[in-house]
Each structure stands twice: as structure tokens, then as C-alpha cells.
Design a protein around this motif. Structure first.
Motif, PDB file in Angstrom:
ATOM      1  N   ALA A  35       0.820  -1.207   0.000  1.00 34.18           N
ATOM      2  CA  ALA A  35       0.000   0.000   0.000  1.00 34.18           C
ATOM      3  C   ALA A  35       0.855   1.260   0.000  1.00 34.18           C
ATOM      4  N   MET A  36       1.954   1.227   0.748  1.00 34.99           N
ATOM      5  CA  MET A  36       2.801   2.413   0.871  1.00 34.99           C
ATOM      6  C   MET A  36       3.865   2.509  -0.213  1.00 34.99           C
ATOM      7  N   GLY A  37       4.257   1.372  -0.790  1.00 38.85           N
ATOM      8  CA  GLY A  37       5.352   1.388  -1.755  1.00 38.85           C
ATOM      9  C   GLY A  37       4.984   0.987  -3.161  1.00 38.85           C
ATOM     10  N   GLY A  38       3.765   0.516  -3.373  1.00 38.67           N
ATOM     11  CA  GLY A  38       3.349   0.168  -4.722  1.00 38.67           C
ATOM     12  C   GLY A  38       3.713  -1.221  -5.182  1.00 38.67           C
ATOM     13  N   GLY A  39       4.308  -2.034  -4.296  1.00 39.91           N
ATOM     14  CA  GLY A  39       4.681  -3.380  -4.706  1.00 39.91           C
ATOM     15  C   GLY A  39       5.842  -3.367  -5.674  1.00 39.91           C
ATOM     16  N   ALA A  46       1.764   3.270  -5.732  1.00 41.13           N
ATOM     17  CA  ALA A  46       1.452   3.135  -4.307  1.00 41.13           C
ATOM     18  C   ALA A  46      -0.006   3.520  -4.043  1.00 41.13           C
ATOM     19  N   CYS A  47      -0.712   2.656  -3.335  1.00 40.60           N
ATOM     20  CA  CYS A  47      -2.146   2.854  -3.113  1.00 40.60           C
ATOM     21  C   CYS A  47      -2.448   4.154  -2.372  1.00 40.60           C
ATOM     22  N   PHE A  48      -1.569   4.509  -1.430  1.00 37.78           N
ATOM     23  CA  PHE A  48      -1.873   5.651  -0.559  1.00 37.78           C
ATOM     24  C   PHE A  48      -1.956   6.964  -1.318  1.00 37.78           C
ATOM     25  N   THR A  49      -1.331   7.040  -2.507  1.00 35.02           N
ATOM     26  CA  THR A  49      -1.336   8.305  -3.238  1.00 35.02           C
ATOM     27  C   THR A  49      -2.747   8.723  -3.651  1.00 35.02           C
ATOM     28  N   CYS A  50      -3.645   7.749  -3.800  1.00 35.19           N
ATOM     29  CA  CYS A  50      -5.042   8.060  -4.128  1.00 35.19           C
ATOM     30  C   CYS A  50      -5.984   7.808  -2.953  1.00 35.19           C
ATOM     31  N   HIS A  51      -5.721   6.729  -2.206  1.00 37.93           N
ATOM     32  CA  HIS A  51      -6.666   6.289  -1.176  1.00 37.93           C
ATOM     33  C   HIS A  51      -6.318   6.779   0.222  1.00 37.93           C
ATOM     34  N   GLY A  52      -5.264   7.565   0.362  1.00 44.88           N
ATOM     35  CA  GLY A  52      -4.919   8.117   1.660  1.00 44.88           C
ATOM     36  C   GLY A  52      -4.035   7.192   2.484  1.00 44.88           C
ATOM     37  N   LEU A  53      -3.366   7.768   3.459  1.00 49.05           N
ATOM     38  CA  LEU A  53      -2.423   7.011   4.281  1.00 49.05           C
ATOM     39  C   LEU A  53      -3.098   5.930   5.112  1.00 49.05           C
ATOM     40  N   ARG A  54      -4.361   6.141   5.445  1.00 49.44           N
ATOM     41  CA  ARG A  54      -5.087   5.152   6.247  1.00 49.44           C
ATOM     42  C   ARG A  54      -6.312   4.602   5.507  1.00 49.44           C
ATOM     43  N   GLY A  55      -6.265   4.667   4.184  1.00 49.19           N
ATOM     44  CA  GLY A  55      -7.352   4.120   3.401  1.00 49.19           C
ATOM     45  C   GLY A  55      -8.639   4.904   3.472  1.00 49.19           C
ATOM     46  N   GLU A  56      -8.545   6.180   3.853  1.00 49.71           N
ATOM     47  CA  GLU A  56      -9.749   6.984   4.068  1.00 49.71           C
ATOM     48  C   GLU A  56     -10.311   7.584   2.787  1.00 49.71           C
ATOM     49  N   GLY A  57      -9.611   7.437   1.654  1.00 50.20           N
ATOM     50  CA  GLY A  57     -10.047   8.067   0.421  1.00 50.20           C
ATOM     51  C   GLY A  57      -9.741   9.546   0.424  1.00 50.20           C
ATOM     52  N   THR A  62     -12.415   9.557  -4.805  1.00 50.21           N
ATOM     53  CA  THR A  62     -11.701   8.296  -4.596  1.00 50.21           C
ATOM     54  C   THR A  62     -12.251   7.612  -3.352  1.00 50.21           C
ATOM     55  N   PRO A  63     -12.645   6.356  -3.445  1.00 53.14           N
ATOM     56  CA  PRO A  63     -13.339   5.707  -2.326  1.00 53.14           C
ATOM     57  C   PRO A  63     -12.423   5.381  -1.160  1.00 53.14           C
ATOM     58  N   ARG A  64     -13.028   5.282   0.009  1.00 56.42           N
ATOM     59  CA  ARG A  64     -12.305   4.767   1.164  1.00 56.42           C
ATOM     60  C   ARG A  64     -12.243   3.248   1.056  1.00 56.42           C
ATOM     61  N   LEU A  65     -11.169   2.677   1.592  1.00 57.88           N
ATOM     62  CA  LEU A  65     -10.982   1.231   1.615  1.00 57.88           C
ATOM     63  C   LEU A  65     -10.945   0.694   3.037  1.00 57.88           C
ATOM     64  N   SER A  66     -10.623   1.536   3.982  1.00 57.00           N
ATOM     65  CA  SER A  66     -10.444   1.087   5.358  1.00 57.00           C
ATOM     66  C   SER A  66     -11.714   0.476   5.921  1.00 57.00           C
ATOM     67  N   GLY A  67     -11.559  -0.674   6.550  1.00 57.97           N
ATOM     68  CA  GLY A  67     -12.663  -1.314   7.232  1.00 57.97           C
ATOM     69  C   GLY A  67     -13.657  -2.023   6.343  1.00 57.97           C
ATOM     70  N   LEU A  68     -13.423  -2.045   5.030  1.00 60.56           N
ATOM     71  CA  LEU A  68     -14.344  -2.757   4.150  1.00 60.56           C
ATOM     72  C   LEU A  68     -14.115  -4.265   4.241  1.00 60.56           C
ATOM     73  N   ASP A  69     -15.088  -5.026   3.791  1.00 60.44           N
ATOM     74  CA  ASP A  69     -15.012  -6.479   3.857  1.00 60.44           C
ATOM     75  C   ASP A  69     -13.813  -6.987   3.050  1.00 60.44           C
ATOM     76  N   PRO A  70     -12.941  -7.821   3.642  1.00 63.15           N
ATOM     77  CA  PRO A  70     -11.736  -8.269   2.933  1.00 63.15           C
ATOM     78  C   PRO A  70     -12.046  -9.058   1.667  1.00 63.15           C
ATOM     79  N   VAL A  89      -6.360   3.013 -14.224  1.00 64.10           N
ATOM     80  CA  VAL A  89      -5.366   3.062 -13.143  1.00 64.10           C
ATOM     81  C   VAL A  89      -5.383   1.771 -12.328  1.00 64.10           C
ATOM     82  N   MET A  90      -6.555   1.381 -11.853  1.00 63.17           N
ATOM     83  CA  MET A  90      -6.631   0.217 -10.969  1.00 63.17           C
ATOM     84  C   MET A  90      -6.285  -1.081 -11.689  1.00 63.17           C
ATOM     85  N   SER A  91      -6.618  -1.191 -12.947  1.00 71.48           N
ATOM     86  CA  SER A  91      -6.256  -2.401 -13.688  1.00 71.48           C
ATOM     87  C   SER A  91      -4.736  -2.536 -13.783  1.00 71.48           C
ATOM     88  N   ARG A  92      -4.064  -1.433 -14.033  1.00 68.74           N
ATOM     89  CA  ARG A  92      -2.600  -1.479 -14.111  1.00 68.74           C
ATOM     90  C   ARG A  92      -1.990  -1.850 -12.764  1.00 68.74           C
TER      91      ARG A  92
END
Length: 246
Positions: A35-39, A46-57, A62-70, A89-92
């Protein structure tokens, strides 16, 4: 000359080796690292650049991801990777990760705490609770909960998502651009929503849903659940045609 030829062949074979190297393994060591480094594809993804440092969107589109069903999060990642859910973006990003990494990053976001609840004082839009049987619209609460809190098992929480994001997804379901819903449930559910109803749903969810639903909500949800459980064939007739003609 023969030695040079063998050396070049060896380099070509090494270049074709898809086994993750030390660097790749390091950058995919955990969901948080991804999430922090982009794999393996690096910081640009890196996911955080769009979804925030804590997945808050980003609170805008851009949607929040934190706390959603795994399970829901992982399914979206797999669908992005396979092309079933299309997004440039997400497909890439999803394709740059292997299945284990997609599972790891989904689990990490799922374990993050959800943002502080925003207790909306507004009542849910009527269409959310009751649907409209005359138009074949199943109540949103049947799958997403009276308060938009979700029901797990692929029925995600939607409260607190940005209004622009929710409206975009409704439009994508309607047009057939998004088609990764089981048995066509979402495509059928939103097909006959008016623009006004869609905006009312999106605005109410963006405010955090509701923590105090009307007293008739439980009965309405029970009726909607029964409607949602009808045979898939009864819903598929309302699903928009595929763009490829199938």
C-alpha cells in the motif's frame, strides 16, 4: 564465438525468468508495504497516493478502503486484474501484483479502522429502504444495510463514500461499463433509478448514512431481502446489454 553465443543465450534465459527477485519480494513483503510502496512496480503505483495514508479516500471521488469487507476488496482487485472491472489506473496496479499480494493488501485495508462515524440527521431516501416494486427496484438496504453499513460476504459497506464516487458507480452499473456484480444484481437494482433518486442516495451516503432509521425499516428490509432472493433469471431481463453484443 561459441562462448559468446552461449553467454548471450544465458542472458536471454535469465531475462525470461519470472521468478520474483529480492527487490520484488521486499516490496511485496506485506499488505502495508504494498500500500505504501506500490509493490514490485514501484512508488508510482502506491495505493496511498489516491486512497490516503489510512485508506480513508480523498473525500471527493476516490473511495475509502479502510474497514471494508476483505473478501469484497480482494474480489475487486482480482476483477481489476482480469479486466472484469475496467479502470485504467486500478487495472494497471492490480496486474502488477500477484494474487498473494492482492490478497495481502486487501486484508491490510480491511483491518484498518473505519473513519469516525458521521451521524447524519437525515432520514434515508425512501427508495433506499423500500425500493419500488412497480419499477422492479429492490431496496438498497436489502444488501447494503439500513444504515449503509453493509452485510459482509460481498455486500459492502457504502456509507461514508464520496458522493461523486457513488454516482459514478451507479452510472457505470446502468451503462454496463461495470459488470462484476454477482448475478447482475446491481445492474438490475439501479437500472430504473431516476437521476434525482441517485443523487439523493449518494448525498445521504456521503454524510455517513443514518444511525437512527425509521421504525418501519426492518419490515421494509425484510421484504426487500425476499425480493433480492428471487431467481437470477427474473433479474437478468433487466440487465443492460453488453457492449460486445453478448
Amino acid at each position: 564465438m561459441r562462448a559468446l553465443f552461449l553467454f548471450l543465450i544465458g542472458l536471454a534465459l535469465a531475462a525470461c525468468d519470472a521468478t520474483p527477485g529480492t527487490t520484488d519480494r521486499t516490496f511485496q513483503a506485506s499488505g502495508e508495504v504494498i500500500a505504501m510502496g506500490g509493490g514490485a512496480s514501484g512508488a508510482a503505483d502506491a495505493c496511498f497516493t489516491c486512497h490516503g495514508l489510512r485508506g480513508e479516500g480523498d473525500g471527493v471521488s476516490t473511495p475509502r478502503l479502510s474497514g471494508l469487507d476483505p473478501g469484497y476488496l480482494q474480489k475487486q482487485m482480482e476483477d481489476y486484474a482480469s479486466g472484469l472491472r475496467a479502470d485504467d489506473v486500478m487495472s494497471r496496479v492490480a496486474r502488477s501484483l500477484d494474487s498473494q499480494s492482492r490478497r495481502a493488501v486487501s486484508g491490510w485495508y480491511a483491518r484498518l479502522p473505519s473513519p469516525a462515524e458521521q451521524n447524519s440527521t437525515a432520514a434515508p431516501p425512501p427508495i433506499w429502504l423500500t425500493g419500488d416494486a412497480a419499477r422492479g427496484i429492490t431496496a438498497c438496504a436489502a444488501c447494503h444495510g439500513v444504515e449503509g453499513q453493509g452485510a459482509g460476504q460481498g455486500q459492502p459497506a457504502v456509507a461514508g463514500q464520496p458522493a461523486a464516487y457513488t454516482l459514478e458507480q451507479i452510472d457505470r452499473w446502468k451503462s454496463g461499463q461495470r459488470r462484476n456484480d454477482p448475478r447482475g444484481i446491481m445492474a438490475a437494482a439501479v437500472q430504473r433509478l431516476t437521476d434525482e433518486e441517485a443523487r439523493a442516495i449518494a448525498s445521504w451516503l456521503a454524510a455517513g448514512g443514518s444511525r437512527s432509521a425509521p421504525t418501519h425499516a426492518s419490515a421494509s428490509s425484510a421484504a426487500s431481502i425476499a425480493a433480492a432472493a428471487q431467481p437470477a433469471g427474473a433479474r437478468e431481463t433487466r440487465r443492460p446489454p453488453r457492449s460486445d453484443g453478448d
